[in-house]
Each structure stands twice: as structure tokens, then as C-alpha cells.
Design a protein around this motif. Structure first.
Motif, PDB file in Angstrom:
ATOM      1  N   LEU A  49      47.726  49.156  42.224  1.00 20.52           N
ATOM      2  CA  LEU A  49      48.038  47.813  42.698  1.00 20.52           C
ATOM      3  C   LEU A  49      48.973  47.153  41.686  1.00 20.52           C
ATOM      4  N   PRO A  50      49.749  46.169  42.116  1.00 19.94           N
ATOM      5  CA  PRO A  50      50.679  45.515  41.191  1.00 19.94           C
ATOM      6  C   PRO A  50      49.947  44.882  40.005  1.00 19.94           C
ATOM      7  N   GLY A  51      50.468  45.124  38.823  1.00 20.40           N
ATOM      8  CA  GLY A  51      49.853  44.598  37.603  1.00 20.40           C
ATOM      9  C   GLY A  51      49.736  43.088  37.605  1.00 20.40           C
ATOM     10  N   TRP A  52      50.747  42.391  38.112  1.00 18.96           N
ATOM     11  CA  TRP A  52      50.713  40.932  38.125  1.00 18.96           C
ATOM     12  C   TRP A  52      49.585  40.410  39.009  1.00 18.96           C
ATOM     13  N   LEU A  53      49.272  41.151  40.068  1.00 17.51           N
ATOM     14  CA  LEU A  53      48.193  40.750  40.965  1.00 17.51           C
ATOM     15  C   LEU A  53      46.839  40.902  40.265  1.00 17.51           C
ATOM     16  N   LEU A  54      46.651  42.041  39.618  1.00 17.07           N
ATOM     17  CA  LEU A  54      45.407  42.255  38.868  1.00 17.07           C
ATOM     18  C   LEU A  54      45.279  41.257  37.723  1.00 17.07           C
ATOM     19  N   ASP A  55      46.398  40.943  37.068  1.00 15.85           N
ATOM     20  CA  ASP A  55      46.381  39.951  35.985  1.00 15.85           C
ATOM     21  C   ASP A  55      45.980  38.574  36.505  1.00 15.85           C
ATOM     22  N   ALA A  56      46.482  38.203  37.675  1.00 15.25           N
ATOM     23  CA  ALA A  56      46.138  36.902  38.259  1.00 15.25           C
ATOM     24  C   ALA A  56      44.647  36.810  38.545  1.00 15.25           C
ATOM     25  N   LEU A  57      44.076  37.884  39.084  1.00 20.43           N
ATOM     26  CA  LEU A  57      42.650  37.877  39.378  1.00 20.43           C
ATOM     27  C   LEU A  57      41.831  37.875  38.091  1.00 20.43           C
ATOM     28  N   ASP A  58      42.261  38.648  37.094  1.00 16.24           N
ATOM     29  CA  ASP A  58      41.586  38.632  35.792  1.00 16.24           C
ATOM     30  C   ASP A  58      41.609  37.234  35.190  1.00 16.24           C
ATOM     31  N   GLN A  59      42.744  36.550  35.287  1.00 17.71           N
ATOM     32  CA  GLN A  59      42.861  35.193  34.760  1.00 17.71           C
ATOM     33  C   GLN A  59      41.925  34.243  35.505  1.00 17.71           C
ATOM     34  N   ALA A  60      41.853  34.377  36.823  1.00 19.75           N
ATOM     35  CA  ALA A  60      40.947  33.537  37.611  1.00 19.75           C
ATOM     36  C   ALA A  60      39.505  33.762  37.181  1.00 19.75           C
ATOM     37  N   GLU A  61      39.138  35.015  36.951  1.00 22.78           N
ATOM     38  CA  GLU A  61      37.765  35.335  36.541  1.00 22.78           C
ATOM     39  C   GLU A  61      37.472  34.817  35.134  1.00 22.78           C
ATOM     40  N   THR A  62      38.423  34.958  34.244  1.00 23.00           N
ATOM     41  CA  THR A  62      38.248  34.486  32.870  1.00 23.00           C
ATOM     42  C   THR A  62      38.061  32.977  32.819  1.00 23.00           C
ATOM     43  N   ASN A  63      38.801  32.261  33.653  1.00 19.52           N
ATOM     44  CA  ASN A  63      38.781  30.804  33.630  1.00 19.52           C
ATOM     45  C   ASN A  63      37.734  30.177  34.545  1.00 19.52           C
ATOM     46  N   ALA A  64      37.024  30.977  35.311  1.00 19.36           N
ATOM     47  CA  ALA A  64      36.039  30.439  36.260  1.00 19.36           C
ATOM     48  C   ALA A  64      34.823  29.879  35.534  1.00 19.36           C
ATOM     49  N   SER A  65      34.363  28.749  35.986  1.00 23.01           N
ATOM     50  CA  SER A  65      33.121  28.173  35.475  1.00 23.01           C
ATOM     51  C   SER A  65      31.946  28.952  36.042  1.00 23.01           C
ATOM     52  N   ALA A  66      30.841  28.916  35.334  1.00 17.63           N
ATOM     53  CA  ALA A  66      29.633  29.604  35.797  1.00 17.63           C
ATOM     54  C   ALA A  66      29.263  29.113  37.194  1.00 17.63           C
ATOM     55  N   GLY A  67      28.915  30.050  38.061  1.00 16.85           N
ATOM     56  CA  GLY A  67      28.470  29.706  39.405  1.00 16.85           C
ATOM     57  C   GLY A  67      29.587  29.441  40.396  1.00 16.85           C
ATOM     58  N   THR A  68      30.839  29.690  39.996  1.00 13.10           N
ATOM     59  CA  THR A  68      31.951  29.496  40.926  1.00 13.10           C
ATOM     60  C   THR A  68      32.547  30.839  41.325  1.00 13.10           C
ATOM     61  N   LEU A  69      33.219  30.862  42.440  1.00 12.38           N
ATOM     62  CA  LEU A  69      33.843  32.066  42.960  1.00 12.38           C
ATOM     63  C   LEU A  69      35.293  32.126  42.476  1.00 12.38           C
ATOM     64  N   ALA A  70      35.628  33.168  41.736  1.00  7.99           N
ATOM     65  CA  ALA A  70      36.986  33.335  41.207  1.00  7.99           C
ATOM     66  C   ALA A  70      37.882  33.965  42.271  1.00  7.99           C
TER      67      ALA A  70
END
Length: 101
Positions: A49-70
Motif C-alpha cells: 500500500l502507498p507509504g503516505w497512506l500508511l503514514d497518515a493512518l499511523d499519525q491518526a492512531e498516534t494522535n488519537a485520544s483514549a477511547g476514540t476511533l482513529a
């Protein structure tokens, strides 16, 4: 024998959403790859899969508050925001929305 890896992928996704893989071989019909009571799924199996896409999802997960859906939202310049795509991990989708409704 042709490579059936994509069929295995479709079966695995169907199992995770509590649905079934729909085979349209020789039916001449346009059907989804997988379907459940409430989902119609097109599965795309790729070597990478495109690296930028995986990076975007990783960033969303890293920045997600507890109990939220990244999720990562992908918007194409010049297009309506309502047409943007929402990307999340299948495991998170199943955890939040369940295997079937």
C-alpha cells in the motif's frame, strides 16, 4: 493454476465482517466482493500500500485520544468534501461496529 491469493483475502475480510464472499464467476453480474447484512465491500489486495497512506493512518492512531476511533480522511483537491474517503484498520472497524448488525 492462477494465483488465488485475492480470493483468500476476500474470504478473510468476509469472515471478519460477519458476511460472505460473493463469487460472480460466470454469472455476468456486477456484485460486491463481500457482503453482510449491512455492508457491501469491495476488497483490493495489493503487494504494498502507498507509504503516505500508511503514514497518515499511523499519525491518526498516534494522535488519537483514549477511547476514540482513529481514522484518516483522504480528500482530493477540487472535489466535494462529502466525497472524501475514510480509512481505518479493519480490526478497529470490527471493534467499533461489530461483525454484523
Amino acid at each position: 493454476m492462477p494465483n488465488d491469493t485475492w480470493k483468500k483475502c476476500e474470504r478473510a475480510v468476509a469472515a471478519r465482517i460477519g458476511g460472505e464472499r460473493i463469487s460472480n464467476h460466470a454469472l455476468g453480474l456486477q456484485t460486491p466482493d463481500c457482503e453482510s447484512d449491512w455492508l457491501s465491500v469491495e476488497v483490493k489486495h495489493r503487494k504494498a500500500l502507498p507509504g503516505w497512506l500508511l503514514d497518515a493512518l499511523d499519525q491518526a492512531e498516534t494522535n488519537a485520544s483514549a477511547g476514540t476511533l482513529a481514522v484518516a480522511v483522504l480528500h482530493q483537491a477540487g472535489q466535494r468534501y462529502d466525497d472524501a474517503l475514510v480509512v481505518l484498520r479493519l480490526s478497529d472497524f470490527v471493534d467499533w461496529f461489530g461483525e454484523s448488525q
